[in-house]
Design a protein around this motif. Structure first.
Motif, mmCIF file in Angstrom:
data_model
loop_
_atom_site.group_PDB
_atom_site.id
_atom_site.type_symbol
_atom_site.label_atom_id
_atom_site.label_comp_id
_atom_site.label_asym_id
_atom_site.label_seq_id
_atom_site.Cartn_x
_atom_site.Cartn_y
_atom_site.Cartn_z
ATOM 1 N N VAL A 76 0.838 -1.200 0.000
ATOM 2 C CA VAL A 76 0.000 0.000 0.000
ATOM 3 C C VAL A 76 0.874 1.253 0.000
ATOM 4 C CG1 VAL A 76 -1.671 1.313 1.377
ATOM 5 C CG2 VAL A 76 -2.016 -1.127 0.995
ATOM 6 N N LYS A 77 1.977 1.207 0.752
ATOM 7 C CA LYS A 77 2.883 2.357 0.808
ATOM 8 C C LYS A 77 3.513 2.630 -0.557
ATOM 9 C CE LYS A 77 7.055 2.226 2.633
ATOM 10 N NZ LYS A 77 8.145 2.039 3.586
ATOM 11 N N ASN A 78 3.716 1.595 -1.363
ATOM 12 C CA ASN A 78 4.347 1.746 -2.674
ATOM 13 C C ASN A 78 3.380 2.146 -3.788
ATOM 14 O OD1 ASN A 78 6.901 1.172 -1.692
ATOM 15 N ND2 ASN A 78 6.648 -1.018 -1.993
ATOM 16 N N ILE A 79 2.114 2.327 -3.461
ATOM 17 C CA ILE A 79 1.147 2.780 -4.465
ATOM 18 C C ILE A 79 1.329 4.277 -4.641
ATOM 19 C CG2 ILE A 79 -1.302 3.027 -5.036
ATOM 20 C CD1 ILE A 79 -1.825 0.552 -3.261
ATOM 21 N N PRO A 80 1.616 4.715 -5.857
ATOM 22 C CA PRO A 80 1.828 6.157 -6.065
ATOM 23 C C PRO A 80 0.539 6.949 -5.786
ATOM 24 C CG PRO A 80 2.314 4.886 -8.071
ATOM 25 C CD PRO A 80 1.774 3.937 -7.070
ATOM 26 N N PRO A 81 0.604 7.970 -4.944
ATOM 27 C CA PRO A 81 -0.594 8.749 -4.625
ATOM 28 C C PRO A 81 -1.131 9.527 -5.816
ATOM 29 C CG PRO A 81 1.342 9.682 -3.543
ATOM 30 C CD PRO A 81 1.782 8.429 -4.222
ATOM 31 N N THR A 82 -0.295 9.715 -6.834
ATOM 32 C CA THR A 82 -0.737 10.454 -8.014
ATOM 33 C C THR A 82 -1.340 9.543 -9.073
ATOM 34 O OG1 THR A 82 1.482 10.279 -8.939
ATOM 35 C CG2 THR A 82 0.968 12.271 -7.671
ATOM 36 N N ALA A 83 -1.318 8.231 -8.839
ATOM 37 C CA ALA A 83 -1.863 7.283 -9.820
ATOM 38 C C ALA A 83 -3.383 7.429 -9.885
ATOM 39 C CB ALA A 83 -1.492 5.860 -9.434
ATOM 40 N N ALA A 84 -3.941 6.943 -10.977
ATOM 41 C CA ALA A 84 -5.396 6.954 -11.132
ATOM 42 C C ALA A 84 -6.026 6.116 -10.024
ATOM 43 C CB ALA A 84 -5.775 6.391 -12.501
ATOM 44 N N LEU A 85 -7.217 6.501 -9.608
ATOM 45 C CA LEU A 85 -7.896 5.810 -8.516
ATOM 46 C C LEU A 85 -8.076 4.330 -8.835
ATOM 47 C CD1 LEU A 85 -9.282 5.833 -5.785
ATOM 48 C CD2 LEU A 85 -11.400 6.517 -6.943
ATOM 49 N N LYS A 86 -8.416 4.011 -10.062
ATOM 50 C CA LYS A 86 -8.611 2.604 -10.432
ATOM 51 C C LYS A 86 -7.327 1.806 -10.208
ATOM 52 C CE LYS A 86 -10.435 -0.370 -14.037
ATOM 53 N NZ LYS A 86 -11.061 -0.420 -15.351
ATOM 54 N N HIS A 87 -6.196 2.363 -10.586
ATOM 55 C CA HIS A 87 -4.912 1.689 -10.379
ATOM 56 C C HIS A 87 -4.636 1.516 -8.881
ATOM 57 C CE1 HIS A 87 -0.730 0.556 -10.858
ATOM 58 N NE2 HIS A 87 -0.395 1.516 -10.011
ATOM 59 N N GLN A 88 -4.905 2.539 -8.096
ATOM 60 C CA GLN A 88 -4.697 2.446 -6.650
ATOM 61 C C GLN A 88 -5.571 1.349 -6.042
ATOM 62 O OE1 GLN A 88 -5.270 6.236 -4.753
ATOM 63 N NE2 GLN A 88 -3.515 7.177 -5.762
ATOM 64 N N LEU A 89 -6.813 1.273 -6.493
ATOM 65 C CA LEU A 89 -7.733 0.277 -5.944
ATOM 66 C C LEU A 89 -7.312 -1.143 -6.327
ATOM 67 C CD1 LEU A 89 -11.187 2.051 -6.383
ATOM 68 C CD2 LEU A 89 -9.791 1.841 -4.319
ATOM 69 N N VAL A 90 -6.834 -1.332 -7.552
ATOM 70 C CA VAL A 90 -6.369 -2.655 -7.981
ATOM 71 C C VAL A 90 -5.174 -3.086 -7.135
ATOM 72 C CG1 VAL A 90 -5.275 -3.914 -9.887
ATOM 73 C CG2 VAL A 90 -7.305 -2.529 -10.317
ATOM 74 N N GLN A 91 -4.239 -2.168 -6.903
ATOM 75 C CA GLN A 91 -3.071 -2.478 -6.077
ATOM 76 C C GLN A 91 -3.492 -2.765 -4.624
ATOM 77 O OE1 GLN A 91 -1.077 -3.188 -8.458
ATOM 78 N NE2 GLN A 91 0.673 -2.028 -7.749
ATOM 79 N N PHE A 92 -4.445 -1.994 -4.130
ATOM 80 C CA PHE A 92 -4.959 -2.203 -2.783
ATOM 81 C C PHE A 92 -5.609 -3.577 -2.666
ATOM 82 C CE2 PHE A 92 -8.264 -2.080 0.431
ATOM 83 C CZ PHE A 92 -7.599 -1.547 1.513
ATOM 84 N N GLN A 93 -6.380 -3.951 -3.675
ATOM 85 C CA GLN A 93 -7.048 -5.252 -3.663
ATOM 86 C C GLN A 93 -6.023 -6.383 -3.653
ATOM 87 O OE1 GLN A 93 -9.553 -6.049 -7.072
ATOM 88 N NE2 GLN A 93 -10.746 -7.536 -5.933
#
Length: 166
Positions: A76-93
């Motif tokens: 979760v820490k390595n998910i770029p905060p500037t990435a698209a929300l969909k990308h963040q959610l996929v990484q979170f999942q």
């Protein structure tokens, strides 16, 4: 016919992750109940000093919980905060499912240890881990907090039926 939630919406994402979480929890509960009902002559004892499972199962459980939590936090820490929300959610999942799988393995190992040893201590340990598993269920607030969503991504996430960009 009722419409299924779409995973490309924040609401659909939360629903899908919740179903995965609940499915893993229910499978552990069902397996534990079946094991309990199928094993005759069970007992509850800490006094089996020669039983290596009394040490291995709790250690394995703690290791799985800590490794799962560590992988989850690092991912979760390595998910770029500037990435698209969909990308963040996929990484979170992905991070969440890895965490869930590690915790589920600890629960199942405890149940299998019960089947081998007939000692209810292992079902008690598995039940305790299962309670922890329910505490980490996916919620809207947890996702916002862990992803540190801010600004437009946070606003978009709270619009649960809003289609996310591809």
């Amino acid at each position: 016919m009722e419409k299924q939630p779409n995973q490309t919406t924040p609401g659909g994402f939360i629903w899908n992750l919740s179903v995965i979480h609940l499915g893993l929890a229910i499978s552990c509960i069902v397996f534990g109940i079946l094991a309990y009902r199928a094993i005759p002559n069970t007992h509850f004892s800490f006094r089996e000093v020669d039983n290596m499972f009394l040490i291995v199962v709790p250690v394995f459980a703690l290791v799985c919980i800590f490794i799962g939590h560590f992988i989850y936090k690092q991912s979760v820490k390595n998910i770029p905060p500037t990435a698209a929300l969909k990308h963040q959610l996929v990484q979170f999942q992905t991070a969440s499912i890895i965490n869930y799988a590690l915790i589920e393995s600890a629960i199942l190992f405890g149940i299998v240890s019960f089947c081998i040893n007939k000692n209810l201590i292992f079902l008690l340990l598995s039940s305790t881990i299962l309670l922890y598993f329910f505490l980490i269920r996916p919620t809207k607030q947890k996702i916002v907090r862990d992803l540190n969503l801010k600004g437009p991504n946070k606003d978009l996430f709270y619009r649960l039926d809003q289609q996310l960009d591809p």
